[in-house]
Design a protein around this motif. Structure first.
Motif, PDB file in Angstrom:
ATOM      1  N   ARG A 173       0.991  -1.502  -0.269  1.00 38.46           N
ATOM      2  CA  ARG A 173       0.143  -0.030   0.258  1.00 38.46           C
ATOM      3  C   ARG A 173       0.755   1.396   0.276  1.00 38.46           C
ATOM      4  NH1 ARG A 173      -4.378  -2.722   4.394  1.00 38.46           N
ATOM      5  NH2 ARG A 173      -3.622  -4.710   4.127  1.00 38.46           N
TER       6      ARG A 173
ATOM      7  N   SER B  76     -14.071  -6.076  -4.682  1.00 26.60           N
ATOM      8  CA  SER B  76     -12.590  -6.139  -5.679  1.00 26.60           C
ATOM      9  C   SER B  76     -11.501  -5.794  -5.788  1.00 26.60           C
ATOM     10  CB  SER B  76     -13.270  -6.395  -6.923  1.00 26.60           C
ATOM     11  OG  SER B  76     -14.166  -5.166  -7.502  1.00 26.60           O
ATOM     12  N   ASN B  77     -10.841  -6.009  -5.730  1.00 28.60           N
ATOM     13  CA  ASN B  77      -9.299  -5.330  -5.427  1.00 28.60           C
ATOM     14  C   ASN B  77      -8.721  -4.720  -4.495  1.00 28.60           C
ATOM     15  OD1 ASN B  77     -10.607  -4.159  -8.587  1.00 28.60           O
ATOM     16  ND2 ASN B  77      -9.063  -5.487  -8.684  1.00 28.60           N
TER      17      ASN B  77
ATOM     18  N   ASP C 167     -18.157  -2.983  -2.926  1.00 30.38           N
ATOM     19  CA  ASP C 167     -17.136  -3.190  -4.104  1.00 30.38           C
ATOM     20  C   ASP C 167     -15.901  -3.835  -3.158  1.00 30.38           C
ATOM     21  OD1 ASP C 167     -15.910  -4.544  -6.231  1.00 30.38           O
ATOM     22  OD2 ASP C 167     -15.079  -2.651  -7.022  1.00 30.38           O
TER      23      ASP C 167
ATOM     24  N   PRO D  39      -6.370  -4.494  -1.561  1.00 32.88           N
ATOM     25  CA  PRO D  39      -4.986  -5.569  -0.691  1.00 32.88           C
ATOM     26  C   PRO D  39      -5.183  -6.731   0.053  1.00 32.88           C
ATOM     27  CG  PRO D  39      -5.870  -3.605   0.667  1.00 32.88           C
ATOM     28  CD  PRO D  39      -6.905  -3.518  -0.588  1.00 32.88           C
TER      29      PRO D  39
END
Lengths: 333, 333
Positions: free
Chosen positions: A4, B138-139, B136, B141
DNA sequence: CTGAAAGCGCTTACAG
DNA sequence: CTGAAAGCGCTTACAG
């Protein structure tokens, strides 16, 4: 998935030191408005979010609190939890939920796990106000607030006001013109039962009839049977200790051709939607405002964590009468 | 309240460096058994517990996971939560519960808060398997597991096996010798409704009668009325889509003098104790084993967090028939 | 107004 | 077998 973005990244992208970046983002220190804005913009573009563990290591604050409960069924704890969460998410505080059944060992494990994570505070909750959780929460290095469960004498404890709630319910029946009101409730060893009965008797007189039994629909049925077979007049108002009993009472009346609310008005307690709103007719009942109680508990534990002064002792939060149809058209309706 | 003991304290009390102390406590490195024991003993005496934030900063693991749900009522989420917690507490992992209603903004806030706290993973849960949470995921970390809610195509998703559960229920009625079995269930736009109806029809034939309505007691009552007024024979077996419908059905039968289970056997779905066990007679019903599902979800998200390989796609966990009294004495009873 | 440095409490190569 | 040192990602005196 990969790394990150860290404050180092935003600092270098903005062309400042990480110290300046930190100050810009936290609104601390003094710097040109231009610099501060630039850093903020870059941080936003990069989607920078400070690592709470790093911050916590410095500040000794984790921005988490733990909720400990033995109410595995969640009937009381869930609204409390919702209130806590609602109050705290605005401050970026997340809450650990730990259901410990009635297992002291499990309780200790959860408390230790929370302490390891440096929770800012712990809220103890349960399913009745006169029982303690099977864990010792005194002498913890973090503040503790008790909500809907019993705490030690000098603790900060929040409970709903059973007496006031019952008072509202019975007053309602009285104002509807009901003359012969009985109280069908749960086991007498519950403090709530005694408090509610006191309020009831305060209004109808010491002769008021209190039938103690279980917290169940079945007991509601049985109580109606007993009332009918006792030979006396059927009451025209029944104040029930919880919604399940009330549902049993209402069903039993219907089965016997006694019309609710025409012949008898029935009030429940808890405002447990799943019971209260599917009863035919839907129950007028007392809501303990557990969500509000949770909100207060969250705010209080946070205040303690921040070292603000908090009044100790038991704080009673008011209940609220929810009017549906089981009492008929009322003065307020 | 004052400073908890740090590893520095145990190191100096044991007369070793903090490096050695760390290794002794973690069982890593090599040293004389005597040294290791001594350090451990001192740590225990001092009540030393490592600061999880400091550890986490190094390892990039927080030993926390987040549970996101829009099931504010907790009917499905609570058992799932219990399972997750039960599976993870042994590994020292605590779980954040985040109820997000159906509010995308609130969902995003909670997700960000969890991400800031470096959760090791997120479990998304809900109240039906064919709806997505309004966030959402998705994506992110961190790994995500979907439990009792719909996830993206290539996600790791755990659901209960509606088809199999319904199959068990209807098979049970058949084995009891029931000939004319109908299915009273919820709204057809639920995937669960369609799956259960498929299983039902597979067993009773395509002519099987499926009555779709609401998930309520009231609908159970209405369905019985419709069955009686349709002129045909009253069924001798009714498979209901959930326990509330089943309760309505049972109550409606009793009110009409139809004896359950003598005249008709009734099966519910969900094994929602508060409904199933207070129905008269108590309901034979299908348990979705949500606690087990939660346990699996917890273990799976942890495996992902640790980089272990996990099979992607939808995994169906078996349901289980819980036999009570609403079907009468059965072959297994 | 801004930066270099120390430090929060740990773990883990790297030396010895 | 054990220790000194670096470093995880931040914040905050301390200097300039």
């Amino acid at each position: 998935m990969a790394g990150r973005t860290r404050i180092y990244d935003v600092a270098s992208a903005a062309g400042v030191s990480i110290a300046t970046a930190s100050r810009a983002l936290n609104g601390s220190g003094r710097m040109t408005a231009e610099t501060r804005e630039r850093v903020k913009r870059v941080a936003a573009e990069l989607g920078f979010r400070p690592n709470a563990m790093a911050r916590g290591l410095l500040s000794n604050r984790s921005f988490t609190v733990g909720l400990l409960t033995n109410d595995s069924y969640g009937r009381f704890t869930l609204p409390v939890m919702a209130g806590i969460s609602e109050a705290l998410i605005d401050c970026g505080v997340s809450v650990f939920l730990c259901a410990i059944e009635d297992d002291p060992a499990l309780g200790a494990v959860h408390v230790d796990a929370m302490l390891d994570k440096q929770v800012d505070g712990i809220i103890a909750s349960g399913k009745r106000i006169d029982r303690r959780l099977p864990v010792d929460l005194s002498n913890l290095p973090v503040p503790v607030v008790y909500a809907f469960t019993e705490g030690p004498a000098d603790s900060v404890t929040l409970v709903s006001d059973d007496f006031q709630g019952a008072h509202e319910a019975v007053e309602w029946l009285l104002r509807l013109g009901r003359k012969r009101i009985v109280h069908v409730t749960g086991p007498e060893n519950f403090a709530s039962v005694r408090l509610r009965a006191q309020a009831y008797r305060k209004l109808v007189g010491e002769g008021g009839e209190v039938l103690c039994g279980e917290w169940s629909e079945l007991w509601g049925h049985a109580a109606v049977e007993r009332l009918l077979s006792s030979g006396g007049d059927m009451p025209d108002g029944i104040f029930c200790g919880n919604d399940q009993i009330a549902r049993g009472v209402v069903d039993a009346c219907r089965e016997r051709g006694i019309d609710v609310p025409r012949d008898v008005s029935v009030v429940g307690f808890d405002n447990w939607e799943i019971v209260a709103s599917v009863t035919r007719p839907p129950l007028t009942t007392v809501d303990m405002n557990l969500r509000t109680l949770g909100r207060e508990a969250g705010l209080t534990v946070l205040a303690l964590a921040e070292g603000k002064p908090v009044e100790r002792g038991i704080r009673k939060l008011p209940c609220e009468l929810i009017v549906r149809e089981s009492c008929g058209a009322g003065p307020r309706a």
